[in-house]
Design a protein around this motif. Structure first.
Motif, PDB file in Angstrom:
ATOM      1  N   MET A   1      -3.729   7.102  -3.606  1.00  0.00           N
ATOM      2  CA  MET A   1      -3.325   5.877  -2.928  1.00  0.00           C
ATOM      3  C   MET A   1      -3.320   4.722  -3.913  1.00  0.00           C
ATOM      4  N   GLU A   2      -2.473   3.747  -3.650  1.00  0.00           N
ATOM      5  CA  GLU A   2      -2.401   2.544  -4.464  1.00  0.00           C
ATOM      6  C   GLU A   2      -2.333   1.321  -3.545  1.00  0.00           C
ATOM      7  N   TRP A   3      -3.055   0.262  -3.930  1.00  0.00           N
ATOM      8  CA  TRP A   3      -2.988  -1.007  -3.212  1.00  0.00           C
ATOM      9  C   TRP A   3      -2.746  -2.117  -4.230  1.00  0.00           C
TER      10      TRP A   3
ATOM     11  N   ASN B   1      -5.183  -4.891  -8.023  1.00  0.00           N
ATOM     12  CA  ASN B   1      -4.638  -3.579  -7.670  1.00  0.00           C
ATOM     13  C   ASN B   1      -5.732  -2.525  -7.807  1.00  0.00           C
ATOM     14  N   TYR B   2      -5.644  -1.533  -6.961  1.00  0.00           N
ATOM     15  CA  TYR B   2      -6.619  -0.439  -6.958  1.00  0.00           C
ATOM     16  C   TYR B   2      -5.872   0.875  -6.817  1.00  0.00           C
ATOM     17  N   THR B   3      -6.262   1.859  -7.602  1.00  0.00           N
ATOM     18  CA  THR B   3      -5.640   3.180  -7.568  1.00  0.00           C
ATOM     19  C   THR B   3      -6.712   4.251  -7.416  1.00  0.00           C
ATOM     20  N   TYR B   4      -6.463   5.157  -6.495  1.00  0.00           N
ATOM     21  CA  TYR B   4      -7.313   6.336  -6.341  1.00  0.00           C
ATOM     22  C   TYR B   4      -6.423   7.566  -6.471  1.00  0.00           C
ATOM     23  N   ILE B   5      -6.814   8.500  -7.331  1.00  0.00           N
ATOM     24  CA  ILE B   5      -6.049   9.715  -7.519  1.00  0.00           C
ATOM     25  C   ILE B   5      -6.988  10.887  -7.745  1.00  0.00           C
ATOM     26  N   THR B   6      -6.652  12.003  -7.180  1.00  0.00           N
ATOM     27  CA  THR B   6      -7.417  13.227  -7.385  1.00  0.00           C
ATOM     28  C   THR B   6      -6.464  14.402  -7.302  1.00  0.00           C
ATOM     29  N   GLY B   7      -6.919  15.557  -7.690  1.00  0.00           N
ATOM     30  CA  GLY B   7      -6.063  16.731  -7.667  1.00  0.00           C
ATOM     31  C   GLY B   7      -6.802  17.968  -8.120  1.00  0.00           C
ATOM     32  N   LYS B   8      -6.131  19.081  -8.054  1.00  0.00           N
ATOM     33  CA  LYS B   8      -6.727  20.344  -8.476  1.00  0.00           C
ATOM     34  C   LYS B   8      -5.637  21.309  -8.914  1.00  0.00           C
ATOM     35  N   GLY B   9      -6.003  22.153  -9.856  1.00  0.00           N
ATOM     36  CA  GLY B   9      -5.140  23.242 -10.268  1.00  0.00           C
ATOM     37  C   GLY B   9      -5.623  24.534  -9.638  1.00  0.00           C
ATOM     38  N   THR B  10      -4.698  25.401  -9.301  1.00  0.00           N
ATOM     39  CA  THR B  10      -5.038  26.683  -8.678  1.00  0.00           C
ATOM     40  C   THR B  10      -4.346  27.791  -9.445  1.00  0.00           C
ATOM     41  N   THR B  11      -5.116  28.797  -9.831  1.00  0.00           N
ATOM     42  CA  THR B  11      -4.562  29.913 -10.563  1.00  0.00           C
ATOM     43  C   THR B  11      -5.187  31.211 -10.075  1.00  0.00           C
ATOM     44  N   LEU B  12      -4.504  32.308 -10.310  1.00  0.00           N
ATOM     45  CA  LEU B  12      -4.993  33.622  -9.881  1.00  0.00           C
ATOM     46  C   LEU B  12      -5.981  34.151 -10.908  1.00  0.00           C
TER      47      LEU B  12
ATOM     48  N   GLY C   1       0.835  -1.197   0.000  1.00  0.00           N
ATOM     49  CA  GLY C   1       0.000   0.000   0.000  1.00  0.00           C
ATOM     50  C   GLY C   1       0.865   1.240   0.000  1.00  0.00           C
ATOM     51  N   VAL C   2       0.479   2.225  -0.800  1.00  0.00           N
ATOM     52  CA  VAL C   2       1.278   3.440  -0.955  1.00  0.00           C
ATOM     53  C   VAL C   2       0.360   4.657  -0.951  1.00  0.00           C
ATOM     54  N   PHE C   3       0.791   5.693  -0.240  1.00  0.00           N
ATOM     55  CA  PHE C   3       0.143   7.008  -0.317  1.00  0.00           C
ATOM     56  C   PHE C   3       1.134   7.968  -0.973  1.00  0.00           C
ATOM     57  N   PHE C   4       0.643   8.835  -1.863  1.00  0.00           N
ATOM     58  CA  PHE C   4       1.545   9.775  -2.524  1.00  0.00           C
ATOM     59  C   PHE C   4       0.861  11.129  -2.679  1.00  0.00           C
ATOM     60  N   GLN C   5       1.671  12.162  -2.679  1.00  0.00           N
ATOM     61  CA  GLN C   5       1.173  13.501  -2.982  1.00  0.00           C
ATOM     62  C   GLN C   5       2.269  14.273  -3.723  1.00  0.00           C
ATOM     63  N   ARG C   6       1.844  15.178  -4.600  1.00  0.00           N
ATOM     64  CA  ARG C   6       2.789  15.931  -5.418  1.00  0.00           C
ATOM     65  C   ARG C   6       2.313  17.378  -5.522  1.00  0.00           C
ATOM     66  N   HIS C   7       3.210  18.295  -5.251  1.00  0.00           N
ATOM     67  CA  HIS C   7       2.918  19.726  -5.366  1.00  0.00           C
ATOM     68  C   HIS C   7       3.782  20.303  -6.483  1.00  0.00           C
ATOM     69  N   THR C   8       3.141  20.914  -7.470  1.00  0.00           N
ATOM     70  CA  THR C   8       3.847  21.494  -8.616  1.00  0.00           C
ATOM     71  C   THR C   8       3.603  22.992  -8.670  1.00  0.00           C
ATOM     72  N   LYS C   9       4.665  23.730  -8.802  1.00  0.00           N
ATOM     73  CA  LYS C   9       4.583  25.184  -8.930  1.00  0.00           C
ATOM     74  C   LYS C   9       4.889  25.571 -10.367  1.00  0.00           C
ATOM     75  N   ASP C  10       4.118  26.499 -10.902  1.00  0.00           N
ATOM     76  CA  ASP C  10       4.293  26.991 -12.274  1.00  0.00           C
ATOM     77  C   ASP C  10       4.144  25.872 -13.303  1.00  0.00           C
ATOM     78  N   GLU C  11       3.148  24.998 -13.111  1.00  0.00           N
ATOM     79  CA  GLU C  11       2.911  23.931 -14.073  1.00  0.00           C
ATOM     80  C   GLU C  11       2.582  24.521 -15.443  1.00  0.00           C
ATOM     81  N   ILE C  12       3.132  23.923 -16.494  1.00  0.00           N
ATOM     82  CA  ILE C  12       2.907  24.397 -17.861  1.00  0.00           C
ATOM     83  C   ILE C  12       1.675  23.708 -18.430  1.00  0.00           C
ATOM     84  N   ILE C  13       0.711  24.488 -18.878  1.00  0.00           N
ATOM     85  CA  ILE C  13      -0.514  23.961 -19.467  1.00  0.00           C
ATOM     86  C   ILE C  13      -0.783  24.672 -20.789  1.00  0.00           C
ATOM     87  N   PHE C  14      -1.642  24.071 -21.599  1.00  0.00           N
ATOM     88  CA  PHE C  14      -2.076  24.692 -22.853  1.00  0.00           C
ATOM     89  C   PHE C  14      -3.513  25.137 -22.664  1.00  0.00           C
ATOM     90  N   THR C  15      -3.791  26.423 -22.924  1.00  0.00           N
ATOM     91  CA  THR C  15      -5.126  26.959 -22.675  1.00  0.00           C
ATOM     92  C   THR C  15      -5.538  27.899 -23.796  1.00  0.00           C
TER      93      THR C  15
END
Length: 349
Positions: free
Chosen positions: A214-216, A230-241, A179-193
C-alpha cells in the motif's frame, strides 16, 4: 565487456585464472501512430522489431576445475516482432477507460499476448477512483541464457506477471491525498542462486513470486506553512518446489517493509524558504552468496534546508543532511554519510 582475473598465486598453490569477453548487438525499429478518432476517443497503434545477438568466450583454470566455452552471434541470438494497440476513452461524464493489448512473436519462446485495462471515475472534480489490471512478459537476457551462469538443468523460461492496482485520490485547492493498494503475481521469476552440486551460482526460474503493498501520499498548504508526506508498505514471498512440496520464503532483499517520508516547510515571503524533513527506513534483509541472509537494522535521517532569493537573480542556500549524525547502512559493508552540509550561491541570468 572484458574481464580478467590473473591471480598472483600460482594455480599449483591454489590460485586461479579466468578471462571472459562479451560483445553484444541490438537493433530496434518501430513505427507507430496516434489518432484522435473523436473528442472522446484516442487510438495509439504500432509495430516494432527487435534483433539481439551476443558473442561470448570464457576460460577458467584452477587446480580443481577447468572450463573453456565460446559461443558466437550465429548461435546466441533472438528476434522479436510485436504489434500493439491502445484505446483511450475519456471525459464521459467523469468516466475514463484505457484498453491496451500487445502481441509478441518471439523466436525462442513463441507467441505471447499481454493486456492492460485502466478504468477511472472522477466525482465532483475532487475525488478520483482508479484501477489498473495488466499482464506482462519479460524474456531472459542473452547473458542469462548463454553465459557460464545459465541454468544447467534446462532452458530458462520467460517471466509472466499479472498486476492489480486500485486506489482513490482527493484534491482541493490546498490539500491533496492519495491511497493505493497493489499486488503482483509473477510466474517463473528469474533469480540468481547458489547450487552446491556445481559449486557455482546460476540463473534459474523460481516457481512464483507474490508481492503486495500500500502507498499513501498527502500534501497540505496553509499560509506560509506546507506539509508533505508519504508512506509505503510492501511485503511478498517467493514459492518454489522443494522436496515434492511448495516452500515459501520472504525474499525482498534490501527492500524495507515500511518506508516513511515527512517534510515541513515555512515560507513567510517570496525570498525566504526553510524546511525540515524526516526519512525513516524499516528493517531489511541482505542476501549472502551461498548462505542465509542477514538482518539490516532500521534507521532514520533528519535533514534541513534553507534558501534566500534576492531580486529573482541571486539565491543563497544551505543544505544540511543527517543532522543527528546517525550511522546507518543501506548495504552492509558500505559506509553512508554522517552529518554533512553544502552551502552556495546560485545566479540566474
Amino acid at each position: 565487456r572484458n574481464y580478467l582475473d590473473d591471480s598472483a598465486m600460482a594455480i599449483a598453490q591454489g590460485g586461479s585464472f579466468s578471462q571472459s569477453s562479451y560483445t553484444g548487438r541490438s537493433h530496434f525499429a518501430e513505427l507507430y501512430t496516434n489518432l484522435a478518432l473523436s473528442r472522446h476517443v484516442d487510438l495509439l497503434a504500432g509495430i516494432d522489431y527487435r534483433n539481439q545477438g551476443t558473442d561470448q568466450s570464457n576460460v577458467y583454470l584452477s587446480q580443481y576445475y577447468s572450463d573453456t566455452s565460446k559461443i558466437g552471434f550465429d548461435s546466441a541470438r533472438v528476434r522479436q516482432s510485436a504489434g500493439y494497440v491502445s484505446l483511450q476513452i475519456k471525459e464521459l461524464g467523469g468516466f475514463n477507460l484505457g484498453l491496451g493489448g500487445r502481441y509478441n512473436g518471439f523466436s525462442k519462446y513463441g507467441n505471447v499476448v499481454t493486456y492492460s485495462i485502466d478504468p477511472s471515475y472522477v466525482i465532483d472534480d475532487r475525488v478520483k477512483l482508479f484501477a489498473n489490471l495488466s499482464s506482462g512478459f519479460s524474456a531472459p537476457t542473452l547473458y542469462q541464457l548463454y553465459s557460464p551462469y545459465s541454468d544447467p538443468y534446462g532452458q530458462l523460461s520467460p517471466e509472466k506477471t499479472e498486476s492489480l492496482e486500485m486506489g482513490a485520490q482527493y484534491s482541493r485547492k490546498h490539500f491533496n491525498a492519495r491511497g493505493v493498494f497493489f499486488q503482483r503475481h509473477t510466474k517463473d521469476e528469474i533469480i540468481f542462486t547458489y547450487d552446491a552440486t556445481y559449486y557455482n551460482g546460476f540463473y534459474i526460474n523460481q516457481d512464483r513470486q507474490d508481492d503486495y503493498g500500500m502507498e499513501w501520499e498527502v500534501s497540505w498548504k496553509a499560509g506560509p506553512w506546507s506539509l508533505t508526506g508519504n508512506y509505503t508498505y510492501i511485503t511478498g514471498k517467493g514459492t518454489t518446489l522443494s522436496g515434492g512440496k511448495d516452500t515459501s520464503f520472504y525474499n525482498l532483499y534490501r527492500q524495507p517493509k515500511n518506508l516513511l517520508n515527512l517534510k515541513a516547510g515555512w515560507q513567510p515571503d517570496e525570498g525566504l524558504y526553510i524546511s525540515l524533513s524526516l526519512r525513516t527506513v524499516g528493517k531489511r534483509i541482505e542476501p549472502v552468496y551461498g548462505s542465509a541472509p542477514i538482518p539490516v537494522a532500521s534507521y532514520y535521517t533528519l535533514n534541513g534546508y534553507a534558501e534566500y532569493r534576492l531580486a529573482k537573480t541571486w539565491k543563497f542556500f544551505l543544505d544540511l543532511e543527517n543532522l543527528t549524525d546517525r550511522q546507518y547502512f543501506d548495504i552492509p559493508g558500505f559506509n553512508s554519510k554522517r552529518f554533512n552540509f553544502m552551502a552556495g550561491i546560485a545566479v540566474h541570468l
